[in-house]
Write a protein that holds these residues in place. Structure first.
Motif, PDB file in Angstrom:
ATOM      1  N   ASP A  58       0.842  -1.197   0.000  1.00 35.50           N
ATOM      2  CA  ASP A  58       0.000   0.000   0.000  1.00 35.50           C
ATOM      3  C   ASP A  58       0.877   1.247   0.000  1.00 35.50           C
ATOM      4  O   ASP A  58       1.808   1.375   0.791  1.00 35.50           O
ATOM      5  CB  ASP A  58      -0.882  -0.032   1.257  1.00 35.50           C
ATOM      6  N   LYS A  59       0.549   2.210  -0.872  1.00 31.96           N
ATOM      7  CA  LYS A  59       1.357   3.423  -0.975  1.00 31.96           C
ATOM      8  C   LYS A  59       1.312   4.272   0.288  1.00 31.96           C
ATOM      9  O   LYS A  59       2.201   5.097   0.516  1.00 31.96           O
ATOM     10  CB  LYS A  59       0.883   4.253  -2.170  1.00 31.96           C
ATOM     11  N   THR A  60       0.275   4.092   1.101  1.00 38.17           N
ATOM     12  CA  THR A  60       0.189   4.882   2.337  1.00 38.17           C
ATOM     13  C   THR A  60       0.988   4.268   3.478  1.00 38.17           C
ATOM     14  O   THR A  60       1.050   4.839   4.568  1.00 38.17           O
ATOM     15  CB  THR A  60      -1.282   5.025   2.780  1.00 38.17           C
ATOM     16  N   ASP A  61       1.597   3.120   3.243  1.00 39.88           N
ATOM     17  CA  ASP A  61       2.388   2.417   4.255  1.00 39.88           C
ATOM     18  C   ASP A  61       3.742   3.113   4.394  1.00 39.88           C
ATOM     19  O   ASP A  61       4.592   3.061   3.496  1.00 39.88           O
ATOM     20  CB  ASP A  61       2.562   0.961   3.818  1.00 39.88           C
ATOM     21  N   LEU A  62       3.965   3.778   5.527  1.00 36.79           N
ATOM     22  CA  LEU A  62       5.201   4.529   5.714  1.00 36.79           C
ATOM     23  C   LEU A  62       6.425   3.618   5.723  1.00 36.79           C
ATOM     24  O   LEU A  62       7.498   4.004   5.247  1.00 36.79           O
ATOM     25  CB  LEU A  62       5.142   5.336   7.012  1.00 36.79           C
ATOM     26  N   HIS A  63       6.280   2.433   6.276  1.00 40.00           N
ATOM     27  CA  HIS A  63       7.403   1.501   6.269  1.00 40.00           C
ATOM     28  C   HIS A  63       7.751   1.113   4.840  1.00 40.00           C
ATOM     29  O   HIS A  63       8.925   0.946   4.495  1.00 40.00           O
ATOM     30  CB  HIS A  63       7.065   0.271   7.103  1.00 40.00           C
ATOM     31  N   ARG A  64       6.739   0.976   4.001  1.00 44.57           N
ATOM     32  CA  ARG A  64       6.990   0.697   2.579  1.00 44.57           C
ATOM     33  C   ARG A  64       7.836   1.805   1.961  1.00 44.57           C
ATOM     34  O   ARG A  64       8.778   1.545   1.187  1.00 44.57           O
ATOM     35  CB  ARG A  64       5.677   0.582   1.812  1.00 44.57           C
ATOM     36  N   CYS A  65       7.518   3.061   2.305  1.00 39.82           N
ATOM     37  CA  CYS A  65       8.282   4.186   1.762  1.00 39.82           C
ATOM     38  C   CYS A  65       9.758   4.059   2.120  1.00 39.82           C
ATOM     39  O   CYS A  65      10.639   4.265   1.276  1.00 39.82           O
ATOM     40  CB  CYS A  65       7.723   5.508   2.296  1.00 39.82           C
ATOM     41  N   ALA A  66      10.032   3.719   3.391  1.00 42.14           N
ATOM     42  CA  ALA A  66      11.417   3.596   3.839  1.00 42.14           C
ATOM     43  C   ALA A  66      12.128   2.469   3.106  1.00 42.14           C
ATOM     44  O   ALA A  66      13.303   2.609   2.696  1.00 42.14           O
ATOM     45  CB  ALA A  66      11.454   3.362   5.344  1.00 42.14           C
ATOM     46  N   LEU A  67      11.446   1.340   2.907  1.00 41.25           N
ATOM     47  CA  LEU A  67      12.069   0.202   2.241  1.00 41.25           C
ATOM     48  C   LEU A  67      12.313   0.477   0.756  1.00 41.25           C
ATOM     49  O   LEU A  67      13.376   0.129   0.213  1.00 41.25           O
ATOM     50  CB  LEU A  67      11.191  -1.039   2.418  1.00 41.25           C
ATOM     51  N   GLU A  68      11.345   1.110   0.106  1.00 40.17           N
ATOM     52  CA  GLU A  68      11.533   1.466  -1.304  1.00 40.17           C
ATOM     53  C   GLU A  68      12.687   2.459  -1.448  1.00 40.17           C
ATOM     54  O   GLU A  68      13.501   2.363  -2.371  1.00 40.17           O
ATOM     55  CB  GLU A  68      10.247   2.066  -1.873  1.00 40.17           C
ATOM     56  N   PHE A  69      12.774   3.416  -0.530  1.00 37.19           N
ATOM     57  CA  PHE A  69      13.867   4.391  -0.540  1.00 37.19           C
ATOM     58  C   PHE A  69      15.224   3.681  -0.444  1.00 37.19           C
ATOM     59  O   PHE A  69      16.160   3.992  -1.180  1.00 37.19           O
ATOM     60  CB  PHE A  69      13.682   5.366   0.620  1.00 37.19           C
ATOM     61  N   ARG A  70      15.332   2.713   0.463  1.00 37.31           N
ATOM     62  CA  ARG A  70      16.599   2.005   0.620  1.00 37.31           C
ATOM     63  C   ARG A  70      16.950   1.202  -0.628  1.00 37.31           C
ATOM     64  O   ARG A  70      18.129   1.041  -0.964  1.00 37.31           O
ATOM     65  CB  ARG A  70      16.534   1.095   1.841  1.00 37.31           C
ATOM     66  N   MET A 115       1.848  13.117  -0.092  1.00 34.88           N
ATOM     67  CA  MET A 115       0.896  12.087   0.340  1.00 34.88           C
ATOM     68  C   MET A 115      -0.211  12.686   1.199  1.00 34.88           C
ATOM     69  O   MET A 115       0.037  13.598   1.992  1.00 34.88           O
ATOM     70  CB  MET A 115       1.625  10.990   1.125  1.00 34.88           C
ATOM     71  N   PRO A 116      -1.448  12.166   1.077  1.00 30.41           N
ATOM     72  CA  PRO A 116      -2.558  12.696   1.883  1.00 30.41           C
ATOM     73  C   PRO A 116      -2.387  12.374   3.361  1.00 30.41           C
ATOM     74  O   PRO A 116      -1.783  11.377   3.722  1.00 30.41           O
ATOM     75  CB  PRO A 116      -3.779  11.971   1.303  1.00 30.41           C
ATOM     76  N   ALA A 117      -2.915  13.254   4.205  1.00 30.90           N
ATOM     77  CA  ALA A 117      -2.841  13.055   5.652  1.00 30.90           C
ATOM     78  C   ALA A 117      -4.161  13.466   6.273  1.00 30.90           C
ATOM     79  O   ALA A 117      -4.839  14.367   5.788  1.00 30.90           O
ATOM     80  CB  ALA A 117      -1.698  13.858   6.241  1.00 30.90           C
ATOM     81  N   SER A 118      -4.535  12.803   7.361  1.00 26.99           N
ATOM     82  CA  SER A 118      -5.847  13.030   7.968  1.00 26.99           C
ATOM     83  C   SER A 118      -5.805  13.915   9.201  1.00 26.99           C
ATOM     84  O   SER A 118      -6.844  14.319   9.706  1.00 26.99           O
ATOM     85  CB  SER A 118      -6.481  11.681   8.329  1.00 26.99           C
ATOM     86  N   SER A 119      -4.617  14.187   9.743  1.00 30.29           N
ATOM     87  CA  SER A 119      -4.513  14.962  10.980  1.00 30.29           C
ATOM     88  C   SER A 119      -3.125  15.580  11.068  1.00 30.29           C
ATOM     89  O   SER A 119      -2.200  15.164  10.359  1.00 30.29           O
ATOM     90  CB  SER A 119      -4.751  14.055  12.189  1.00 30.29           C
TER      91      SER A 119
END
Length: 741
Positions: free
Chosen positions: A488-500, A522-526
């Motif tokens: 999922d693109k909203t998964d922050l851990h995914r972002c870190a892994l893709e970056f690495r 990225m969209p944010a709710s709060s």
């Protein structure tokens, strides 16, 4: 080496909490009391002291009272467990007319904090005997104040308290106010609680009647243990329930044993036999309980149940029958003493492998494998099995890991976690292209693909994260990137892994683009959600600077600082800007660094209550050298929670190379001091002798074996003898007393 042997025995020998009481009951009071005080596990120690104190109240009142107060004061326990234990202790005092007992119990309950309702469910029956009026008020408040979803559980869990109060009518009225599903859940829970506290005959007839009258038999299979024998057999013969939480085999074992019927089938595990033994004993079928206990393979579990049976026999019409059972319990405890924990054997095998002593490491691994394959399926046994699989694979014994994984064939989660641990061990040895690593990665990937249960989505995501991280550490950038893009693109851990993965493949433009996208697009709710995304982007910036790309990071960091709200805090008041502050430090934005560091003043680095803690990322704490502040805040928590978070901080500091700075924090630890001193010794080459000695002086930690062996390779031979891995030389056998081994 005799000190080492003593440490191995003292720190890893598990004693049943009721065994010291058994010694007291057999007329060996001083021995039992001293043994209770010497127990390593604080919960076991507290229970043992309380049991002895309660027993001695009739004969040695002053000493008994002191033992009970000593039990209440045992440190190193979580608040709710300690408070529940205090109420049980107060009940023992109240039953013997001790003044102040009611005050102790009432104070413990009223000071239990914001979890008072749930806490009350664990002690209400004891409190009802001490202070009935207070209990009536508290349980009514708890049920009325419970959420609609939780109310059936409250009704069921508090049912024993209503029974102690001698009035089930208020409970039945609360049950009538629930919907049909809630009423069934509450009644099943109530009956189960009564069985757990006194056997199936302890279930009040009105509750069992209400359950049987209102619901069809097909919905009451799990109540078989509460029913009479004919109805229990009928329920167990019905088609399997669709409830995922209901283990029909376990249910059959406990229900049949509760009726004095032998439930054994070929291939029965220790868990099934132990549950059946408990059920038979609780329902006064002591002959059956003893027969079942004899079949339990694990000597520690067998000793626990034999001890309980011996105590039950002492209270029966034939107390003389207890003597042979006591001897069997003692024999099982002796065997437990002579069976080293698999984790120690695995640690020894690793140390022996590093030292080139395969003649010692191989039999140690074989013994560890045999132990875990014979063990049960509880949390500790599972953890030990995975540790052995990891050690074996790291030393080139993949077959051992595969056999352990096969043991978890029916439990996909533990099976895949075993493969992951084993793969990490291979990768840690730098063997990134081995067939072993490829096989283990393939097993993990296959397990993820085969898992289609929607309720397992969280587990699949977690395992996929770990598989990607494994690919990255092994240098498999393309495989890591392919897996990361499926998440999922909203998964922050995914972002870190893709970056690495981009960083590993030297695709710097894509890495910078992903930083900007994570922080700004990225969209944010709060506001807290925005802060978390900005922190993830800042952590990527720090990682990029560490890789030598600092000039490319300055502008994006300045842009990130300009959009960050400095007043935002995370849940529980946690500081929201540790990584952004570190990014400013790494990119040379001195003024922004100082300003962001100032925002820490009105926030916290660590917080926690009851069972849980929340902390800012420890890597950021260490990078910003905030360990003194973190240490001061951690010490405001309960001792157990403080020990946990400080141990994690010490490990992070050691990983970052701050050995000297970590030592004062290690000296402030209690239970984990030996472990952390061993880890501190292991990060230096050669290991500091002083740290190894200090570690051994505070206890025996698995991690001390490697630095100890590095300092004195010859000690591996002696440790192997003392662990039972090899036989001692003939001359030692003739000179050593039997009790010294």
């Amino acid at each position: 080496m005799s000190l080492l042997r003593k440490r191995i025995e003292d720190d890893n020998f598990t004693m049943p909490s009721t065994y010291p009481l058994l010694l007291v009951r057999l007329g060996r009071a001083e021995e039992g009391i001293q043994l209770a005080r010497a127990l390593q596990n604080t919960y076991v120690q507290a229970d043992a002291l309380l049991a002895i104190g309660e027993y001695l109240l009739d004969s040695r009142r002053t000493e008994a009272r002191n033992l009970i107060h000593e039990a209440m004061a045992v440190p190193g326990r979580l608040p709710l467990e300690q408070t529940a234990h205090t109420v049980r202790a107060a009940l023992a005092l109240a039953r013997h007319g001790e003044p102040g007992a009611a005050d102790i119990a009432c104070r413990a309950v009223t000071e239990s904090g914001d979890e008072k309702g749930w806490f009350l469910t664990t002690v209400a029956d004891a409190l009802a005997e001490i202070d009935p009026e207070l209990t009536r008020t508290l349980i009514e408040e708890a049920i009325e104040g419970a959420d609609t979803e939780d109310r059936p559980d409250f009704c069921g869990l508090l049912a024993p308290a209503f029974a102690v109060l001698g009035d089930l009518d208020p409970l039945l009225q609360h049950l009538a106010d629930l919907d049909l599903d809630g009423r069934k859940r509450a009644l099943l829970t109530a009956c189960s609680e009564h069985v757990a506290k006194g056997g199936r005959r302890n279930v009040p007839e009105p509750l069992l009647t209400a359950l049987n009258d209102e619901f069809p038999a097909s919905e009451l299979v799990e109540s078989a243990i509460c029913q009479d024998e004919d109805r229990a057999r009928h329920l167990l013969a019905l088609p399997a329930s669709d409830s995922p939480d209901l283990d029909l085999v376990e249910l059959a074992y406990t229900a049949l044993a509760a009726h004095g019927l032998d439930p054994r089938q070929p291939g029965a595990t220790d868990e099934l036999l132990a549950d059946a033994t408990t059920s038979a004993r609780a329902n006064d079928h002591l002959s059956l309980a003893l027969s079942l206990a004899h079949d339990i393979a694990n000597p520690g579990i067998r000793a626990d149940h034999l001890t309980e049976i011996a105590l039950a026999l002492l209270d029966s019409d034939t107390p003389q029958d207890a003597a042979p059972v006591v001897r069997e319990a003692e024999a099982a405890l002796d065997k437990t003493r002579n069976t080293p924990p698999p984790t120690i054997l695995a640690a020894f095998a690793r140390a022996a492998g590093i030292a080139g002593r395969t003649d010692l490491g191989t039999p140690a691994l074989a013994l560890a494998l045999h132990t875990v394959l014979q063990a049960g399926d509880d949390t500790r046994a599972t953890w030990e099995a995975r540790a052995v699989a990891s050690a074996a694979t790291g030393l080139g014994n993949l077959d051992h890991a595969l056999r352990i994984a096969d043991r978890f064939a029916a439990d996909q989660i533990h099976r895949i976690d075993t493969f992951l641990d084993a793969a990490r061990a291979v990768e840690a040895h730098g063997d990134h292209s081995s067939a072993d690593l490829e096989l283990l990665i393939a097993q993990v990937a296959e397990g993820i693909e085969k898992s289609t249960d929607p309720s397992m989505s969280g587990w699949r995501t977690r395992v996929t994260h770990e598989l990607i991280a494994l690919h990255l550490r092994a240098g498999h950038a393309d495989a890591a990137l392919d897996l990361a893009r499926r998440l999922d693109k909203t998964d922050l851990h995914r972002c870190a892994l893709e970056f690495r993965a981009h960083l590993l493949s030297d695709d710097i433009p894509s890495a910078v683009s992903l930083i900007r996208e994570t922080a700004l697009a990225m969209p944010a709710s709060s506001p807290q959600d925005i802060a978390r995304r900005q922190e993830q982007a800042a952590a990527m910036i720090v990682e990029m600077c560490d890789s030598g790309h600092q000039p490319l990071c300055r502008d994006v960091t300045a842009q990130l600082v300009g959009t960050a709200d400095p007043d935002v805090t995370l849940d529980s008041g946690l500081w929201a800007r540790p990584w952004l502050t570190a990014a400013c430090q790494a990119t040379g934005l001195t003024e922004d660094f100082t300003r962001l560091l100032e925002t820490l003043r009105h926030t916290v680095l660590v917080t926690g209550a009851h069972y849980a803690t929340s902390t800012v990322p420890l890597e950021a704490v260490v990078r910003l050298r905030l360990w003194d502040r973190y240490h001061a805040e951690a010490r405001r928590l309960n001792g157990v929670l403080a020990e946990s978070v400080l141990t994690d901080l010490v490990k992070a500091m050691l990983d970052a190379g701050f050995l000297t700075e970590a030592l004062p924090l290690i000296d402030d630890l209690q239970d984990d001091r030996a472990d952390c001193l061993a880890l501190a010794a292991a990060v230096s080459s050669p290991p500091p002798v002083d740290l190894v000695k200090r570690s051994l002086a505070h206890g025996f930690a698995d991690d001390v074996i490697a630095p100890l062996a590095a300092l004195e390779p010859a000690c591996l031979q002696e440790i192997a003898v003392q662990l039972g891995v090899i036989q001692p030389p003939a001359e030692q056998v003739t000179l050593r007393a039997p009790g010294d081994i």
